[in-house]
Scaffold this motif. Structure first.
Motif, PDB file in Angstrom:
ATOM      1  N   ILE A   1      -8.315  -1.862   2.208  1.00 52.11           N
ATOM      2  CA  ILE A   1      -8.394  -2.587   0.924  1.00 52.11           C
ATOM      3  C   ILE A   1      -9.332  -3.783   1.105  1.00 52.11           C
TER       4      ILE A   1
ATOM      5  N   PRO B   1       0.821  -1.208   0.000  1.00 51.27           N
ATOM      6  CA  PRO B   1       0.000   0.000   0.000  1.00 51.27           C
ATOM      7  C   PRO B   1       0.863   1.269   0.000  1.00 51.27           C
TER       8      PRO B   1
ATOM      9  N   LEU C   1      -8.575   3.212  -4.273  1.00 50.23           N
ATOM     10  CA  LEU C   1      -9.774   2.662  -3.630  1.00 50.23           C
ATOM     11  C   LEU C   1     -11.009   3.517  -3.930  1.00 50.23           C
TER      12      LEU C   1
ATOM     13  N   THR D   1      -2.827   4.540  -2.954  1.00 47.27           N
ATOM     14  CA  THR D   1      -3.754   3.427  -2.675  1.00 47.27           C
ATOM     15  C   THR D   1      -5.138   3.963  -2.278  1.00 47.27           C
TER      16      THR D   1
END
Ligand SMILES: [Zn+2]
Length: 258
Positions: A116, A78, A87, A83
Motif C-alpha cells: 500500500i 489489509p 491497489l 486490498t
C-alpha cells in the motif's frame, strides 16, 4: 454545533436549578426524566455522528479546496484478497487513496500493508482489534490499542502514523483523551458509502456520486467484492467529472506521519 462540555455544563446547571426550585414548590419527576432523556440522546448522537465533532474535532472534508480533488479512504484492511484488487484499480486509474488499517490485519498481512505504502498511498491507524466493544474501552485501553498499531507499523516500515480513523466512527471522552495524548489527527468523512450494509452496488454508488463535490472525504472498505465493483465505477465517474482522488493528507494539507 453542539459540544460535549457546554452541553454537560448546561444540563448540570438546569438540574441544579430545578432541584433548588423543588425545595419551594413541587417539580414533577417527569421533568427530570425528560431532561435526562434529552441529555442521553444528545450524548448518543454525538458519539455516533462523527461530523458533529461532539467529543473532539475530526477533519471530515475540505470544502474550501480550490483543486478538483477528493480523498477516497478505505477502512478495515489489509485484506488478503480485496486490498490487492483495490491497489490494482487505483493503479489503473492512476489515483491515490488512504487506507486506515486494523493492527491485527497488518500483523497477518505485512507484505500487503507495505505494498500500500510502496504504491504511494497513505496509511492510518484504525485501532488494533477493531473490537465491537471499542466504544466502551477506558482511556488506558484505547491508548494501548492505538499505540500497539503505531509501534507495529514503526517496526515494519519506520513510519510513525499520525492519522486516526475512529472505529465505527464512534467517539467518546476516552477516545478523545487517547487522541490528544498520542497527538493524532482524527479523520472522519462527509460521504459514507454504507458499502458494508445490505445496500446493493447501485445504491452504494448512488450515495457517493449523487452529491460528489471537490473536497469530499469518501468512506469505503477494502473488504468485499461489492466495494471493489463500486470502486471501479466510482473511479470512472470521478474521471468523467474531472475529479481526482488524492491521499487524505494531501487533500487536507496535513502530515500523515510524525
Ligand atoms: Zn472500521
Amino acid at each position: 454545533m453542539l459540544k460535549r462540555k457546554p452541553v454537560n455544563s448546561t444540563f448540570l446547571l438546569v438540574s441544579i436549578l430545578l432541584l433548588a426550585l423543588s425545595f419551594f414548590r413541587p417539580v414533577p419527576w417527569f421533568v427530570f426524566a425528560f431532561l435526562g432523556f434529552i441529555w442521553f440522546l444528545l450524548t448518543v448522537c454525538g458519539s455516533f455522528f462523527i461530523q458533529w465533532n461532539y467529543h473532539f474535532p475530526s477533519l471530515n472534508s475540505k470544502k474550501d479546496i480550490s483543486r478538483n480533488h477528493v480523498a477516497i479512504t478505505f477502512d478495515d484492511g489489509p485484506h488478503p484478497l480485496y486490498t490487492p484488487k483495490t491497489l490494482r484499480l487505483l493503479k489503473k486509474y492512476n489515483v491515490r487513496a488512504t487506507f486506515f488499517c486494523i493492527g491485527k490485519n497488518i500483523q497477518k498481512h505485512p507484505e500487503i500493508f507495505k505494498e500500500i505504502i510502496q504504491e504511494g498511498h497513505t496509511v492510518g491507524n484504525h485501532t488494533f482489534s477493531h473490537s465491537n466493544a471499542f466504544g466502551f474501552f477506558g482511556t488506558a485501553k484505547v491508548i494501548g490499542e492505538l499505540s500497539k498499531t503505531i509501534e507495529l507499523v514503526e517496526d515494519l516500515t519506520g513510519l510513525s502514523m499520525a492519522l486516526y480513523r475512529p472505529a465505527f466512527g464512534v467517539t467518546n471522552p476516552s477516545i478523545a483523551k487517547a487522541v490528544k495524548k498520542l497527538n493524532l489527527n482524527s479523520i472522519g468523512w462527509n460521504v459514507r458509502s454504507l458499502d458494508t450494509t445490505f445496500r446493493n452496488e447501485n445504491q452504494v454508488l448512488r450515495r457517493i456520486t449523487s452529491k460528489a463535490h471537490k473536497g469530499d472525504i469518501i468512506l469505503l472498505h477494502d473488504t468485499s467484492e461489492k466495494s471493489i465493483l463500486v470502486l471501479e465505477r466510482l473511479l470512472v465517474f470521478l474521471e468523467e467529472s474531472k475529479l481526482k482522488s488524492v491521499t487524505v493528507d494531501d487533500l487536507l494539507q496535513i502530515k500523515a506521519y510524525v
